[in-house]
Design a protein around this motif. Sequence first.
Motif, PDB file in Angstrom:
ATOM      1  N   ALA A 254       0.818  -1.220   0.000  1.00 33.68           N
ATOM      2  CA  ALA A 254       0.000   0.000   0.000  1.00 33.68           C
ATOM      3  C   ALA A 254       0.852   1.270   0.000  1.00 33.68           C
ATOM      4  O   ALA A 254       0.419   2.312  -0.495  1.00 33.68           O
ATOM      5  CB  ALA A 254      -0.951  -0.003   1.197  1.00 33.68           C
ATOM      6  N   PHE A 255       2.060   1.198   0.548  1.00 29.03           N
ATOM      7  CA  PHE A 255       2.938   2.381   0.527  1.00 29.03           C
ATOM      8  C   PHE A 255       3.167   2.874  -0.903  1.00 29.03           C
ATOM      9  O   PHE A 255       3.375   4.066  -1.133  1.00 29.03           O
ATOM     10  CB  PHE A 255       4.291   2.074   1.178  1.00 29.03           C
ATOM     11  N   ASN A 256       3.139   1.930  -1.864  1.00 31.63           N
ATOM     12  CA  ASN A 256       3.368   2.333  -3.251  1.00 31.63           C
ATOM     13  C   ASN A 256       2.308   3.285  -3.786  1.00 31.63           C
ATOM     14  O   ASN A 256       2.518   3.963  -4.783  1.00 31.63           O
ATOM     15  CB  ASN A 256       3.436   1.099  -4.160  1.00 31.63           C
ATOM     16  N   ARG A 257       1.150   3.327  -3.110  1.00 32.52           N
ATOM     17  CA  ARG A 257       0.085   4.230  -3.557  1.00 32.52           C
ATOM     18  C   ARG A 257       0.408   5.689  -3.313  1.00 32.52           C
ATOM     19  O   ARG A 257      -0.144   6.563  -3.985  1.00 32.52           O
ATOM     20  CB  ARG A 257      -1.225   3.905  -2.808  1.00 32.52           C
ATOM     21  N   VAL A 258       1.213   5.961  -2.301  1.00 25.51           N
ATOM     22  CA  VAL A 258       1.371   7.360  -1.881  1.00 25.51           C
ATOM     23  C   VAL A 258       2.815   7.800  -1.662  1.00 25.51           C
ATOM     24  O   VAL A 258       3.081   8.981  -1.511  1.00 25.51           O
ATOM     25  CB  VAL A 258       0.591   7.642  -0.570  1.00 25.51           C
TER      26      VAL A 258
ATOM     27  N   LEU B 107       6.226  19.419  -4.060  1.00 21.31           N
ATOM     28  CA  LEU B 107       4.939  19.396  -4.769  1.00 21.31           C
ATOM     29  C   LEU B 107       3.893  18.638  -3.942  1.00 21.31           C
ATOM     30  O   LEU B 107       2.743  19.073  -3.827  1.00 21.31           O
ATOM     31  CB  LEU B 107       5.079  18.715  -6.136  1.00 21.31           C
ATOM     32  N   GLY B 108       4.306  17.503  -3.376  1.00 21.00           N
ATOM     33  CA  GLY B 108       3.370  16.725  -2.564  1.00 21.00           C
ATOM     34  C   GLY B 108       2.875  17.535  -1.376  1.00 21.00           C
ATOM     35  O   GLY B 108       1.673  17.566  -1.075  1.00 21.00           O
ATOM     36  N   LEU B 109       3.797  18.216  -0.707  1.00 17.52           N
ATOM     37  CA  LEU B 109       3.400  19.018   0.458  1.00 17.52           C
ATOM     38  C   LEU B 109       2.490  20.176   0.047  1.00 17.52           C
ATOM     39  O   LEU B 109       1.515  20.498   0.739  1.00 17.52           O
ATOM     40  CB  LEU B 109       4.643  19.553   1.168  1.00 17.52           C
ATOM     41  N   ALA B 110       2.799  20.794  -1.079  1.00 20.09           N
ATOM     42  CA  ALA B 110       1.990  21.938  -1.523  1.00 20.09           C
ATOM     43  C   ALA B 110       0.570  21.493  -1.854  1.00 20.09           C
ATOM     44  O   ALA B 110      -0.407  22.170  -1.506  1.00 20.09           O
ATOM     45  CB  ALA B 110       2.646  22.613  -2.728  1.00 20.09           C
ATOM     46  N   ALA B 136      -3.925  13.070  -7.087  1.00 20.33           N
ATOM     47  CA  ALA B 136      -4.754  11.890  -6.811  1.00 20.33           C
ATOM     48  C   ALA B 136      -4.543  11.447  -5.372  1.00 20.33           C
ATOM     49  O   ALA B 136      -5.485  11.086  -4.662  1.00 20.33           O
ATOM     50  CB  ALA B 136      -4.402  10.770  -7.778  1.00 20.33           C
ATOM     51  N   GLY B 137      -3.313  11.488  -4.918  1.00 17.85           N
ATOM     52  CA  GLY B 137      -2.960  11.003  -3.593  1.00 17.85           C
ATOM     53  C   GLY B 137      -3.611  11.796  -2.466  1.00 17.85           C
ATOM     54  O   GLY B 137      -3.742  11.287  -1.348  1.00 17.85           O
ATOM     55  N   PHE B 138      -3.984  13.038  -2.750  1.00 18.20           N
ATOM     56  CA  PHE B 138      -4.664  13.836  -1.726  1.00 18.20           C
ATOM     57  C   PHE B 138      -6.112  14.110  -2.109  1.00 18.20           C
ATOM     58  O   PHE B 138      -6.777  14.962  -1.501  1.00 18.20           O
ATOM     59  CB  PHE B 138      -3.892  15.132  -1.461  1.00 18.20           C
ATOM     60  N   GLY B 139      -6.607  13.404  -3.113  1.00 19.20           N
ATOM     61  CA  GLY B 139      -8.028  13.491  -3.442  1.00 19.20           C
ATOM     62  C   GLY B 139      -8.429  14.728  -4.220  1.00 19.20           C
ATOM     63  O   GLY B 139      -9.619  15.051  -4.294  1.00 19.20           O
ATOM     64  N   VAL B 258       3.469  20.745   7.972  1.00 12.87           N
ATOM     65  CA  VAL B 258       3.295  19.355   7.551  1.00 12.87           C
ATOM     66  C   VAL B 258       4.574  18.662   7.102  1.00 12.87           C
ATOM     67  O   VAL B 258       4.584  17.447   6.905  1.00 12.87           O
ATOM     68  CB  VAL B 258       2.256  19.249   6.402  1.00 12.87           C
ATOM     69  N   ARG B 259       5.652  19.399   6.905  1.00 12.30           N
ATOM     70  CA  ARG B 259       6.834  18.747   6.336  1.00 12.30           C
ATOM     71  C   ARG B 259       7.495  17.814   7.339  1.00 12.30           C
ATOM     72  O   ARG B 259       7.270  17.920   8.540  1.00 12.30           O
ATOM     73  CB  ARG B 259       7.830  19.792   5.834  1.00 12.30           C
TER      74      ARG B 259
END
Lengths: 379, 379
Positions: A254-258, B107-110, B136-139, B258-259
Motif C-alpha cells: 500500500a505504501f506504493n500508492r502514496v 509538490l506533494g506538500l503543496a 490523486a494522492g490527496f483526493g 506538515v513537512r
Amino acid sequence: MPQTNPRVDPLPRPRLAPIAAALPDTVPFTGPETLERRMGQPFLARLGANESPFGAAPAAQAAMAAALSAGWKYGDPENHDLRHALAGHHGVEPDHIMVGEGIDGLLGLAVRLYAAPGAILVTSLGAYPTLNYHAAGFGARVVSVPYRDNAEDLTALAAMARQHAAAIVYLANPDNPMGSWHSAEAVETFIDAVPTNTLILLDEAYGEFAPQGTLPALDTSRANVLRLRTFSKAYGMAGLRCGYAIGDRQTIGAFNRVRNHFGVNAVAQAGALAALAAPDHLADVLARTGAARTRIAQIATINGLRPLPSATNFVTIDCGRDAAFASGLLDALARQRIFIRKPMAPGLDHCIRISVGSDLELDLLTQVMPNAIAAVPAD
Amino acid sequence: MPQTNPRVDPLPRPRLAPIAAALPDTVPFTGPETLERRMGQPFLARLGANESPFGAAPAAQAAMAAALSAGWKYGDPENHDLRHALAGHHGVEPDHIMVGEGIDGLLGLAVRLYAAPGAILVTSLGAYPTLNYHAAGFGARVVSVPYRDNAEDLTALAAMARQHAAAIVYLANPDNPMGSWHSAEAVETFIDAVPTNTLILLDEAYGEFAPQGTLPALDTSRANVLRLRTFSKAYGMAGLRCGYAIGDRQTIGAFNRVRNHFGVNAVAQAGALAALAAPDHLADVLARTGAARTRIAQIATINGLRPLPSATNFVTIDCGRDAAFASGLLDALARQRIFIRKPMAPGLDHCIRISVGSDLELDLLTQVMPNAIAAVPAD
C-alpha cells in the motif's frame, strides 16, 4: 486616532485545506543546531538526539563516498538491492519490505494510508511526538494512554484500541523516551489483544540495542502489524534518512500508492546496503553503546539521581524531584554547553534523557554534572 | 468440485482511508534500473531521466564526502545554512525559502496544504506526472489543458484556473516533457491572469538551462506564487534529493505545518551549499549541456526526425509519424541498450525525449539510431 485613509482589503490569498488550516504555524521540532545558533556557540557534548557517535561502519562510509560520483543519477525507485539484502537479512521475501525516508517518513505515510480524518490513533502519553505530529497533520484524533512504571502499558493500549475501534495503535519497543522495553512474549500478547483491523505500528528503531528476547519473531502473515526499523540509530546513519517497514505483502504494498517513489537518497541506499554487510561494526557499536550507557548511569548515581534501565542508546534518569527541577537541570547543562533532552509529558517529566556519547563527551558530563545540579534554581 | 471444507472468512484487516483506497495499487513510476533488471543487462546510455551526466561540482562532491563522517547526526531541521545561502544567492530573505526533499517532495506538500479533497488542480495534459500523482494522492481533481504548439498554453491554463476557481495551477517553465519555454513577460502576464487565491506552482526545475529572459524576476510579495527549484538538474545532484521553494513568507511558512522536519539529508545540505558556491562548474555544465543538446538535435535531423527547440537538458523530437512509431523507436533503442523516454499524452505522444549524455553515450546514439529507426515495425 481617527482613521483617515480608506481601509484597503488585502487581495484574497490561497486558502489552506481545512486540516492544514487547523495546524499550528510554528516549527514543532527544535534541533540542537537551532539551540546553538541561539546560544551563539556550539555544544561541546551532543547527548540529546539519540544518535550514534560511533558512526556508520567504515565500509558503509566507503560505499557512500563511492556512490557520490554517481549522485547525479536518481536513486532506484524500487530500492531493489537494499530491499533484497534486507529480505535476506531478516529471512522474509523482498515484497514484505518497504524502504523509506527514515521511520519518520514511513510513519507519516502509514498514518495517511490508514487513518482517515477523524479516525482514532492510540499511543502513549509522552511517546514519540513525531507520530502525534503526523496524526494531527492528517486529521486523525489521538487518544493517549499513560505510561505505567516508566513503560508503555500494553494492556491499556490494547484495551483502548479495542474500545475506540482504533485505526492505528503505536508502540515503540524499546521505548523512547523512557528506554524501557517489553519481552517478545508480552508484545505478542499485545498483538493478539488488538483488533485485527487496527494497524499496529511497532516502532523498533532501537531494536538492535535490546537484549535477546525483546523483538518478537517476524510474522509477515499478520496483516495489521508493521515493524519499523532504521539505519539512524545502531547503524549510525541518522543524517542519511533511511528506514524500512516489514510486514504483510498487501499492507507493505500500500505504501506504493502514496510514497515519494524517488525519495530515498541514492547515497543512503548504498550506505545501508554496506552497513548491513558489516556485522562486526554493529557488534562493536552495541558494546560501546552498552559501556557508555553504564557510564551515564554511574554519573547519575554518583550525583544522587536514579538511572532507569535502558534497552536503547540513551539513559533516562529520574531526577527524584519535580518537572521544574528536571527542566532546570537541562537548562543548566545547556549553559555548560551539554545538549540533552527530557520527556515533557506529565508522569515522565521529572526525568531527563541522556544519549550515549564519546568518552570525551562523557568526561565532560562527569565534570559538569555536580555544578549543573547545584545551579538549578530552588523551587 | 464439491466444496467440503467450510469456508473460512479471513480476519478483517486494516482498512485504507477512503482517498488511499481509491488509488491504484501499482507502482506508477518505472526507473531505468527496473528496465535493466527486466532486460537482464545494464543500459549503455542513460538518456531518459533528464539527469546531468556532467555531475556535481567537484567542490560539492568534496563537501559531501567530508559530510559523510558526520552522517551519524540528524541534519539541521531548519536547513539554516543552506536557506541563508540560497537567500543570498537570490537576493531574498531566508524566510522566503523552504528546502525540501526535491521538487517532488515539495509538490506533494503543496498539494496537501492547498488542495482539500475534491479541490481543482489545473495542469497541462501530459505535463509532469508526479504532480498528478500527488493530486490523486490527496483526493484533488485534476483538470487538464492541452498543449498548444508543443508548449503549455498559458492563456488556457489561466482561463481554466479562473473558470474552476482552482485551488492550484501548475506550470513548468521551461517545460518537461516538451523542452519549450515562455518568456518572463508571458509568465508574468499569466500570473496576473490567475486569481490571487489560486496557488501557482511554477516549476523551474530546468530554469538554469533557459535563456536569459525566461525566468521572471523574483517577487516574494505574491502570496500565490511558489517558485520551485532543484539541485537535481543543472547542479547534478538528483540522487541526493534536495530542492527548494521561493515565495511569500506566509505561503512558505505553511510548509512547516506538515513537512518532515528532519527529512532533508545532511549530506545533501552540505553538497547543495557547496554547489551554490561553484558558479564556474555550473557555467561549464550549461555549456556542455548546450553542446550535447545541439548534437542530439543533429542526430535527429540526420535521421529525418525533427528536434524541437529546448531550454532544458533534453531534446524532444517529433518523429513525424504516429504514437505507435515513437513507442516502437523507444523500444528499438532499448533493445540497443539505450534508455530514453517519451511523452505519453495525446498530442505529444508522437515524440520521443532524449536527455543530454556524455560524448560516449551520444556516439553510441549516433551509431545506433539509423538501425533503431529501421527496426521499428511497420504499422
